[in-house]
Design a protein around this motif. Structure first.
Motif, mmCIF file in Angstrom:
data_model
loop_
_atom_site.group_PDB
_atom_site.id
_atom_site.type_symbol
_atom_site.label_atom_id
_atom_site.label_comp_id
_atom_site.label_asym_id
_atom_site.label_seq_id
_atom_site.Cartn_x
_atom_site.Cartn_y
_atom_site.Cartn_z
ATOM 1 N N ASN A 1 0.801 -1.223 0.000
ATOM 2 C CA ASN A 1 0.000 0.000 0.000
ATOM 3 C C ASN A 1 0.835 1.275 0.000
ATOM 4 N N ASP A 2 2.152 1.149 -0.122
ATOM 5 C CA ASP A 2 3.031 2.322 -0.152
ATOM 6 C C ASP A 2 3.333 2.676 -1.608
ATOM 7 N N PRO A 3 2.837 3.819 -2.094
ATOM 8 C CA PRO A 3 3.036 4.167 -3.508
ATOM 9 C C PRO A 3 4.481 4.431 -3.879
ATOM 10 N N GLY A 4 5.332 4.658 -2.905
ATOM 11 C CA GLY A 4 6.737 4.902 -3.175
ATOM 12 C C GLY A 4 7.558 3.638 -3.346
ATOM 13 N N ILE A 5 6.931 2.482 -3.203
ATOM 14 C CA ILE A 5 7.627 1.203 -3.280
ATOM 15 C C ILE A 5 7.135 0.421 -4.488
ATOM 16 N N ILE A 6 8.043 -0.172 -5.242
ATOM 17 C CA ILE A 6 7.672 -1.167 -6.250
ATOM 18 C C ILE A 6 7.547 -2.490 -5.514
ATOM 19 N N SER A 7 6.342 -2.991 -5.421
ATOM 20 C CA SER A 7 6.115 -4.156 -4.568
ATOM 21 C C SER A 7 5.968 -5.431 -5.386
ATOM 22 N N PHE A 8 6.941 -6.319 -5.211
ATOM 23 C CA PHE A 8 6.837 -7.695 -5.690
ATOM 24 C C PHE A 8 6.406 -8.600 -4.534
ATOM 25 N N GLY A 9 5.832 -7.990 -3.504
ATOM 26 C CA GLY A 9 5.519 -8.736 -2.297
ATOM 27 C C GLY A 9 4.134 -9.350 -2.295
ATOM 28 N N GLY A 10 3.109 -8.559 -2.527
ATOM 29 C CA GLY A 10 1.741 -9.038 -2.374
ATOM 30 C C GLY A 10 1.291 -9.925 -3.505
ATOM 31 N N GLY A 11 0.321 -10.776 -3.203
ATOM 32 C CA GLY A 11 -0.246 -11.658 -4.212
ATOM 33 C C GLY A 11 -1.553 -11.143 -4.769
ATOM 34 N N ALA A 12 -1.733 -9.831 -4.778
ATOM 35 C CA ALA A 12 -2.988 -9.258 -5.256
ATOM 36 C C ALA A 12 -3.058 -9.323 -6.776
ATOM 37 N N PRO A 13 -4.264 -9.500 -7.321
ATOM 38 C CA PRO A 13 -4.417 -9.441 -8.778
ATOM 39 C C PRO A 13 -4.072 -8.049 -9.307
ATOM 40 N N ALA A 14 -3.819 -7.987 -10.601
ATOM 41 C CA ALA A 14 -3.580 -6.706 -11.253
ATOM 42 C C ALA A 14 -4.836 -5.841 -11.200
ATOM 43 N N ARG A 15 -4.639 -4.543 -11.105
ATOM 44 C CA ARG A 15 -5.782 -3.616 -11.152
ATOM 45 C C ARG A 15 -6.559 -3.807 -12.445
ATOM 46 N N GLU A 16 -5.833 -4.074 -13.529
ATOM 47 C CA GLU A 16 -6.465 -4.239 -14.832
ATOM 48 C C GLU A 16 -7.299 -5.512 -14.915
ATOM 49 N N ALA A 17 -7.087 -6.434 -13.969
ATOM 50 C CA ALA A 17 -7.821 -7.696 -13.966
ATOM 51 C C ALA A 17 -9.139 -7.615 -13.208
ATOM 52 N N LEU A 18 -9.426 -6.474 -12.634
ATOM 53 C CA LEU A 18 -10.669 -6.311 -11.871
ATOM 54 C C LEU A 18 -11.771 -5.791 -12.802
ATOM 55 N N PRO A 19 -12.882 -6.500 -12.931
ATOM 56 C CA PRO A 19 -13.934 -6.122 -13.895
ATOM 57 C C PRO A 19 -14.829 -5.001 -13.370
ATOM 58 N N VAL A 20 -14.239 -3.826 -13.176
ATOM 59 C CA VAL A 20 -14.935 -2.724 -12.515
ATOM 60 C C VAL A 20 -16.183 -2.309 -13.287
ATOM 61 N N ASP A 21 -16.051 -2.097 -14.581
ATOM 62 C CA ASP A 21 -17.190 -1.614 -15.365
ATOM 63 C C ASP A 21 -18.320 -2.640 -15.409
ATOM 64 N N ILE A 22 -17.958 -3.900 -15.535
ATOM 65 C CA ILE A 22 -18.971 -4.953 -15.580
ATOM 66 C C ILE A 22 -19.691 -5.056 -14.237
ATOM 67 N N VAL A 23 -18.946 -5.000 -13.154
ATOM 68 C CA VAL A 23 -19.558 -5.076 -11.824
ATOM 69 C C VAL A 23 -20.466 -3.877 -11.586
ATOM 70 N N ARG A 24 -20.042 -2.706 -12.048
ATOM 71 C CA ARG A 24 -20.895 -1.518 -11.910
ATOM 72 C C ARG A 24 -22.221 -1.727 -12.641
ATOM 73 N N GLU A 25 -22.147 -2.235 -13.852
ATOM 74 C CA GLU A 25 -23.357 -2.477 -14.637
ATOM 75 C C GLU A 25 -24.262 -3.500 -13.959
ATOM 76 N N ILE A 26 -23.671 -4.602 -13.517
ATOM 77 C CA ILE A 26 -24.466 -5.651 -12.873
ATOM 78 C C ILE A 26 -25.093 -5.138 -11.592
#
Length: 409
Positions: free
Chosen positions: A26-51
Motif C-alpha cells: 500500500n506504499d506508492p513509493g515502493i515497487i512491490s513484488f511482495g503481495g499476491g494481489a491481482p492486477a488492477r487491470e484484472a478487476l472487472p470494474v465496469d462490468i460489476v458496476r453495470e451488474i
C-alpha cells in the motif's frame, strides 16, 4: 494488563510477516513484488458496476442481494461452481456439497474448527503459505513439514510423515504453489489422494491459482482422484473475479459438508449476499470466458517480463522457478545472502525501494531454512515497473556478493 489467549502467542511470527507484506503493498513509493494481489487491470470494474445497478433496481434480485441468505450460499452460484469451475477440471460434484465461504481463508478456518484440537499435527509443504500457517497456529496445531522438489510435495516423504505423526490433516497447494509457483505432477496428485484414503487422513487441497494457467498442460485437481471423501477442495474467486468480494467455496463429502454447515452457522450465518449475487450474474451473463482469457494473457506477459528481468539483472547462480500460471516465482540467491536483511536494506535505500517476501517466513522448520530465498510476485505490477524493480533489486544483490561472484546473467 490485558491478558490474551495463549493461542495468540503462537501467531506472532507469521502475523508480523503478513503485516509487513500488506504495508509494502500500500506504499506508492515502493515497487512491490511482495503481495499476491491481482492486477488492477484484472478487476472487472465496469462490468460489476453495470451488474450492480441492474441487480439493485430489480425487485426480486435486489431484495435477495440485501436480505439474509442460505448458510450454504446462493444456489445459482453453487451451480456455477459445479458446472463452470469443477466439471471442466474433471471433478464431478453436486451443488449440495458446495458451501460458499467468505473468501478462501474462511474455508481453512471452518475446516480447522471441524478437525483440529490443540496439539494435533498438520502436515504442510516446505515451504508453504504463511497465512494458512497463521490459521493453523491459531487453533494450536503442530505443523510438520514435508519435502518438496520441482514437481511438488514428495509422496515418499509424505507417507513417511503420515506414518510417523498420524496427522489430522495434510495441507497442499498443488497448482502454482504459494510461494514457489511449482505444480504437483499428475502421478503425485493421484498418490496424495490415495494416501489420504489409505491412512484415513484429510487432504486439504487449496487451489486458488488453478484457473489462471497460461502455459503448460492443465491438470485435474487432487479431488478428481478422491474415491473415499478424504480430500476436501477449497478454492477462491479472488484471483478470477475479485479479492474484495471475499468469496470462496469448499467441496467436501456429505458428512463433512453437514458439519461445515454447523460451523458456518455459528461463525457468521452466511456469506455476504450482495457479492454472491453480483458474482453469479457475472458468470450467468457470459462475461467470464472473455475475462478469463484477458487475465491469463495479462499474467503471461508479466510472468515473461519478470523471468527475463531476473535472468538479465540478478547475479549468475540465481535459481528461479518458471511457473505455468499463478502470480509468483521463487528465487534462491547465490552467496548465502540473507534475504530478510536484504529486504530491510532494499526498503530503506532511496535508490531501490523494492519489496518482496523473504523466504524464511515460509518455512516452519526455522533454523535458517529459506533465508537465501525470496518470493517474487509479478501479478500486480505493470511490465515497465517489473523491469525497473528487478534491475534495482539485482544491483543491490550484486553489491552484497563477494568479489569472486559474477553479476552477469
Amino acid at each position: 494488563m490485558t491478558v490474551f489467549a495463549q493461542r495468540m502467542k503462537t501467531m506472532e511470527k507469521s502475523a508480523s510477516i503478513i503485516r509487513g507484506l500488506f504495508g509494502a503493498m500500500n506504499d506508492p513509493g515502493i515497487i512491490s513484488f511482495g503481495g499476491g494481489a491481482p492486477a488492477r487491470e484484472a478487476l472487472p470494474v465496469d462490468i460489476v458496476r453495470e451488474i450492480t445497478n441492474e441487480v439493485i433496481t430489480r425487485d426480486g434480485r435486489g431484495v435477495e442481494a440485501l436480505q439474509y441468505g442460505s448458510v450454504m450460499g446462493l444456489p445459482d452460484l453453487r451451480e456455477i461452481v459445479v458446472s463452470e469451475l469443477l466439471a471442466p477440471k474433471g471433478v464431478k460434484a453436486d451443488a449440495g456439497r458446495i458451501i460458499i465461504t467468505s473468501g478462501g481463508l474462511e474455508g481453512m478456518n471452518l475446516l480447522c474448527q471441524l478437525f483440529i484440537d490443540p496439539g494435533d499435527v498438520i502436515l504442510v509443504e516446505s515451504p508453504t503459505f504463511v497465512h494458512c500457517v497463521e490459521i493453523f497456529e491459531m487453533f494450536q496445531a503442530r505443523c510438520v513439514s514435508v519435502a518438496m522438489d520441482e514437481n511438488g510435495m514428495v509422496p515418499e516423504d509424505l507417507e513417511a510423515k503420515i506414518r510417523e505423526y498420524r496427522p489430522k490433516m495434510v495441507y497442499v497447494i498443488p497448482t502454482f504453489q504459494n510461494p514457489t509457483g511449482r505444480t504437483l505432477s499428475l502421478e503425485r496428485r493421484k498418490k496424495v489422494a490415495e494416501l489420504g484414503s489409505r491412512y484415513d487422513t484429510i487432504i486439504l487441497e487449496d487451489d486458488p491459482y488453478r484457473d489462471i494457467r497460461y502455459s503448460g498442460t492443465d491438470l485435474p485437481p487432487i479431488k478428481a482422484f478422491d474415491t473415499t471423501g478424504h480430500t476436501v477442495l477449497a478454492n477462491s474467486f479472488s484471483k478470477i473475479f475479485s479479492p474484495g468480494s471475499r468469496l470462496g467455496y469448499v467441496l467436501a463429502s456429505e458428512e463433512i459438508t453437514a458439519k461445515l454447515f454447523d460451523a458456518k452457522t455459528a461463525t457468521n450465518s452466511h456469506t455476504s449476499m450482495l457479492p454472491q449475487v453480483i458474482c453469479a450474474e457475472f458468470f450467468k451473463r457470459g462475461y467470464y470466458p472473455a475475462h478469463h482469457r484477458m487475465i491469463c494473457d495479462l499474467y503471461r506477459e508479466r510472468r515473461d517480463v519478470m523471468i527475463e528481468s531476473i535472468d538479465t539483472y540478478f547475479p549468475k547462480g540465481t535459481v528461479r522457478t518458471f511457473p505455468d500460471g499463478g502470480l509468483f516465482t521463487w528465487a534462491r540467491l547465490p552467496g548465502g545472502i540473507n534475504t530478510t536483511g536484504l529486504l530491510a536494506e532494499s526498503l530503506a535505500s532511496p535508490d531501490v525501494r523494492v519489496a518482496y517476501v523473504a523466504g524464511e517466513g515460509f518455512f516452519i522448520e526455522g533454523n535458517g531454512m529459506g533465508n537465501d530465498c525470496m518470493r517474487i510476485s509479478f501479478g500486480g505490477v505493470p511490465p515497465e515497473k517489473i523491469r525497473i524493480g528487478a534491475e534495482r533489486l539485482g544491483k543491490l544483490i550484486c553489491s552484497r556478493l563477494d568479489q569472486g561472484l559474477s553479476c552477469e546473467a
